[in-house]
Enzyme design. Structure first.
Site, PDB file in Angstrom:
ATOM      1  N   CYS A   1       1.028  -1.130  -0.057  1.00  0.00           N
ATOM      2  CA  CYS A   1       0.097   0.017  -0.060  1.00  0.00           C
ATOM      3  C   CYS A   1       0.874   1.359   0.019  1.00  0.00           C
ATOM      4  O   CYS A   1       1.862   1.252   0.249  1.00  0.00           O
ATOM      5  CB  CYS A   1      -0.999   0.090   1.193  1.00  0.00           C
ATOM      6  SG  CYS A   1      -1.833  -1.394   1.270  1.00  0.00           S
TER       7      CYS A   1
ATOM      8  N   GLY B   1      -1.118   1.004  -4.782  1.00  0.00           N
ATOM      9  CA  GLY B   1      -2.321   0.474  -4.407  1.00  0.00           C
ATOM     10  C   GLY B   1      -3.396   1.300  -5.445  1.00  0.00           C
ATOM     11  O   GLY B   1      -3.552   2.481  -5.255  1.00  0.00           O
TER      12      GLY B   1
ATOM     13  N   ASN C   1       1.120   0.157   6.063  1.00  0.00           N
ATOM     14  CA  ASN C   1       1.752  -0.608   4.671  1.00  0.00           C
ATOM     15  C   ASN C   1       2.201  -1.830   5.363  1.00  0.00           C
ATOM     16  O   ASN C   1       3.314  -1.421   6.191  1.00  0.00           O
ATOM     17  CB  ASN C   1       2.490   0.405   4.005  1.00  0.00           C
ATOM     18  CG  ASN C   1       3.235  -0.242   2.993  1.00  0.00           C
ATOM     19  OD1 ASN C   1       4.267   0.190   2.521  1.00  0.00           O
ATOM     20  ND2 ASN C   1       2.719  -1.249   2.386  1.00  0.00           N
ATOM     21  N   GLY C   2       2.082  -2.927   4.677  1.00  0.00           N
ATOM     22  CA  GLY C   2       2.849  -3.971   5.589  1.00  0.00           C
ATOM     23  C   GLY C   2       1.931  -5.236   5.828  1.00  0.00           C
ATOM     24  O   GLY C   2       0.795  -5.270   5.126  1.00  0.00           O
TER      25      GLY C   2
ATOM     26  N   TYR D   1      11.351  -3.763  -8.115  1.00  0.00           N
ATOM     27  CA  TYR D   1       9.984  -3.410  -8.756  1.00  0.00           C
ATOM     28  C   TYR D   1       9.047  -2.431  -7.969  1.00  0.00           C
ATOM     29  O   TYR D   1       8.278  -1.713  -8.843  1.00  0.00           O
ATOM     30  CB  TYR D   1       9.164  -4.695  -8.889  1.00  0.00           C
ATOM     31  CG  TYR D   1       7.721  -4.728  -9.243  1.00  0.00           C
ATOM     32  CD1 TYR D   1       7.458  -4.719 -10.609  1.00  0.00           C
ATOM     33  CD2 TYR D   1       6.698  -4.658  -8.470  1.00  0.00           C
ATOM     34  CE1 TYR D   1       6.176  -4.549 -11.163  1.00  0.00           C
ATOM     35  CE2 TYR D   1       5.452  -4.593  -8.809  1.00  0.00           C
ATOM     36  CZ  TYR D   1       5.108  -4.493 -10.320  1.00  0.00           C
ATOM     37  OH  TYR D   1       3.643  -4.350 -10.866  1.00  0.00           O
TER      38      TYR D   1
HETATM   39  P1  AMP Z   1       3.999 -12.887 -14.082  1.00  0.00           P
HETATM   40  O1  AMP Z   1       3.394 -12.686 -15.435  1.00  0.00           O
HETATM   41  O2  AMP Z   1       3.052 -13.752 -13.092  1.00  0.00           O
HETATM   42  O3  AMP Z   1       5.205 -13.720 -14.205  1.00  0.00           O
HETATM   43  O4  AMP Z   1       4.222 -11.681 -13.215  1.00  0.00           O
HETATM   44  C1  AMP Z   1       5.492 -10.940 -13.737  1.00  0.00           C
HETATM   45  C2  AMP Z   1       5.284  -9.662 -13.884  1.00  0.00           C
HETATM   46  O5  AMP Z   1       4.572  -9.138 -12.861  1.00  0.00           O
HETATM   47  C3  AMP Z   1       6.606  -8.876 -14.276  1.00  0.00           C
HETATM   48  O6  AMP Z   1       6.614  -8.038 -15.203  1.00  0.00           O
HETATM   49  C4  AMP Z   1       6.643  -7.841 -12.919  1.00  0.00           C
HETATM   50  O7  AMP Z   1       6.954  -6.469 -13.544  1.00  0.00           O
HETATM   51  C5  AMP Z   1       5.421  -7.988 -12.356  1.00  0.00           C
HETATM   52  N1  AMP Z   1       5.230  -7.947 -10.784  1.00  0.00           N
HETATM   53  C6  AMP Z   1       6.223  -8.883  -9.978  1.00  0.00           C
HETATM   54  N2  AMP Z   1       5.786  -8.836  -8.552  1.00  0.00           N
HETATM   55  C7  AMP Z   1       4.877  -8.018  -8.825  1.00  0.00           C
HETATM   56  C8  AMP Z   1       3.958  -7.801  -7.755  1.00  0.00           C
HETATM   57  N3  AMP Z   1       4.063  -8.072  -6.302  1.00  0.00           N
HETATM   58  N4  AMP Z   1       2.605  -7.083  -7.899  1.00  0.00           N
HETATM   59  C9  AMP Z   1       2.298  -6.891  -9.200  1.00  0.00           C
HETATM   60  N5  AMP Z   1       3.338  -6.973 -10.152  1.00  0.00           N
HETATM   61  C10 AMP Z   1       4.331  -7.748 -10.064  1.00  0.00           C
END
Ligand code: AMP
Length: 503
Positions: A31, A57, A132-133, A272
């Protein structure tokens, strides 16, 4: 809950009709939080701050403001802009102090009663909390509190803090909060607003971010520095791991209520989560990502004609990769900016579709070329599979995938929404099996040591890691009490626990 600002007389999160299926057992609390003390139109500033933190978020947003006499709140599902840009909404949130929260969730419980800030009238007066957490012993604490007569109004772990404060025997709000947090395990950056002070606190490991800023004579607390930039506030410093800052009309006072532990800031914020234009723990997120890309190019070079980022999260790392390798950089995939992050889509089926909605190949820069694709992470593997397919369909001669983090093999229990372990591609596949799964010609991840080198360390010192990297290493710095109870098949069965968690 009404869509117009409402005066708070009672805990403002009551919604008695929530169904059991609306919650699941997964932490989903990544968040954005923001608070301001001592400025006119505090709520308008908070709305701007939340807007800058929108990436943390997108599901719901809320603001609670205090005008010297009463607390007022507005909470709504959806983005900050549409919900907080109307003058009438801000006019309903008068006062010199306010806090706000952006909520992230991937499915299910989009109900207003789970939208923060939480507000409660306690014996000492009103208190609003934005968190947040993720708390890792909230289920256990909640069970004890319910057994002692507490009546919970939401399914949020954060509500436990309010009940612990209510039952504390300490006199001052700060002491009650300290009492409550002393019983809590987990990751939290927390902003609290009372009639007397704005309080910011980070858990002893400082897993989640929180920065302190100054806007003329007012103090600001925010998840990231981009939220200070948007209101023209100066970045003063990060609130430190285990530090509590109390801001009131006399200024700022810092205290350290917890035993000292080694800080373990979330390394995934750099990879990320944070915005690249933020400074986290004194380090530029953008520069960190570029260095990660350079390290990746050194560790896993490949003969190729073009480096292409998976936008947007792969962009800074791919710039670093291109710079280090000398391979030309092109925007070979274009992102449609009117679609949210892939994870926001609520079901697997839609998430699958979401990738196509989101990206398109820029054929002229792909056809006939040996392409290096750079993305920040692979979680389920959905994005990589689709992108590799898209780039092949656009005529690439070879497709090499480079991932700017180690394999994500473990779920996060500290506030980044990751799927349960069995759904993480890296938990069930080795790198070669992942390569086959995404159908790339080659696949390489950054090593954990390489990641630490990019962060300015010599390597990951296994006895003294500087960051929380549990998603890559499984080294969880904070006990996972609730999860262990579920997984360990202890006294409580999984079903009972889940039923308890929601109610
Ligand atoms: P996936 O398609 O499930 O392999 O997710 C990978 C993609 O999701 C990558 O391009 C990341 O930029 C993004 N990503 C990685 N971790 C998260 C997260 N916790 N929440 C949202 N997006 C994520």
């Amino acid at each position: 809950m009404s869509a117009t600002p409402r005066r708070l007389a009672h805990p403002a999160f009551a919604h008695p009709f929530m169904r059991a299926e609306d919650d699941d057992d997964h932490p989903r609390e990544e968040c954005g939080i923001f608070g301001l003390w001592g400025a006119d139109q505090a709520a308008a500033h908070v709305a701007l701050g939340l807007h800058a933190l929108q990436h943390r978020g997108q599901e719901a947003a809320g603001i609670v403001a205090y005008d010297g006499r009463s607390f007022n709140s507005h909470r709504a599902l959806g983005h900050v802009g549409p919900n907080f840009s109307q003058a009438s909404v801000i006019a309903g949130l008068p006062g010199h102090a306010a806090i706000g929260h952006n909520r992230y969730s991937t499915s299910g419980d989009t109900l207003l009663r789970n939208v923060q800030p939480i507000y409660a009238d306690l014996a000492f007066g009103g208190i609003a909390l934005a968190h947040n957490g993720n708390l890792t012993n909230a289920v256990a604490l909640r069970r004890n509190l319910v057994n002692r007569g507490s009546i919970f109004q939401s399914t949020m772990d954060t509500e436990v803090i309010v009940h612990l404060m209510a039952t504390s025997r300490s006199r001052s709000v700060v002491d009650r909060l300290t009492d409550a947090l002393g019983q809590i395990e987990g990751a939290y950056s927390l902003i609290a607003l009372t009639s007397e002070a704005l309080i910011g606190v980070r858990d002893p490991h400082g897993v989640r971010p929180l920065v302190l800023g100054k806007l003329r004579d007012s103090y600001v607390l925010a998840s990231e520095t981009v939220a200070l930039d948007i209101i023209g506030a100066d970045y003063v410093r990060d609130v430190e791991a285990g530090e509590m800052v109390v801001i009131n009309n006399d200024g700022i006072h810092s205290q350290r209520p917890f035993p000292k532990t080694r800080a373990r800031f979330c390394i995934f914020e750099y990879i990320y989560f944070a915005r690249p234009d933020s400074i986290s723990e004194g380090k530029s997120v953008y520069d960190a990502r570029k260095r990660i890309g350079m390290e990746l190019a050194r560790e896993s070079p490949v003969a190729a004609d073009v480096v292409i980022p998976v936008p947007d999260s792969g962009v800074p790392a791919s710039l670093g990769f291109a710079q280090e390798s000398g391979i030309p950089y092109e925007l070979g995939i274009i992102r449609n900016h009117y679609v949210g992050r892939t994870f926001i889509e609520p079901t697997d089926q839609i998430r699958h579709l979401g990738v196509r909605l989101k990206h398109n190949a820029n054929r002229a820069h792909i056809a006939g070329k040996r392409v290096v694709l750079v993305d920040d992470s692979i979680v389920r593997g959905t994005t990589s599979t689709k992108i590799v397919e898209m780039v092949r369909e656009a005529g690439a001669a070879e497709v090499h995938m480079r991932i700017a983090s180690p394999p994500t093999s473990y779920s996060c229990f500290y506030g980044v929404d990751t799927p349960e372990r069995s759904k993480l591609l890296a938990a069930t596949h080795d790198v070669e099996a992942m390569r086959q799964f995404i159908k790339a010609d080659s696949l390489a991840f950054l090593s954990t040591d390489g990641l630490y080198r990019a962060m300015g360390e010599e390597s990951r010192n296994n006895d003294r890691p500087q960051y929380c990297d549990a998603c890559f290493t499984g080294d969880y710095p904070i006990p996972l009490t609730d999860n262990d109870e579920v997984e360990g098949g202890g006294r409580t069965t999984r079903l009972t626990l889940l039923a308890e968690r929601g109610r």
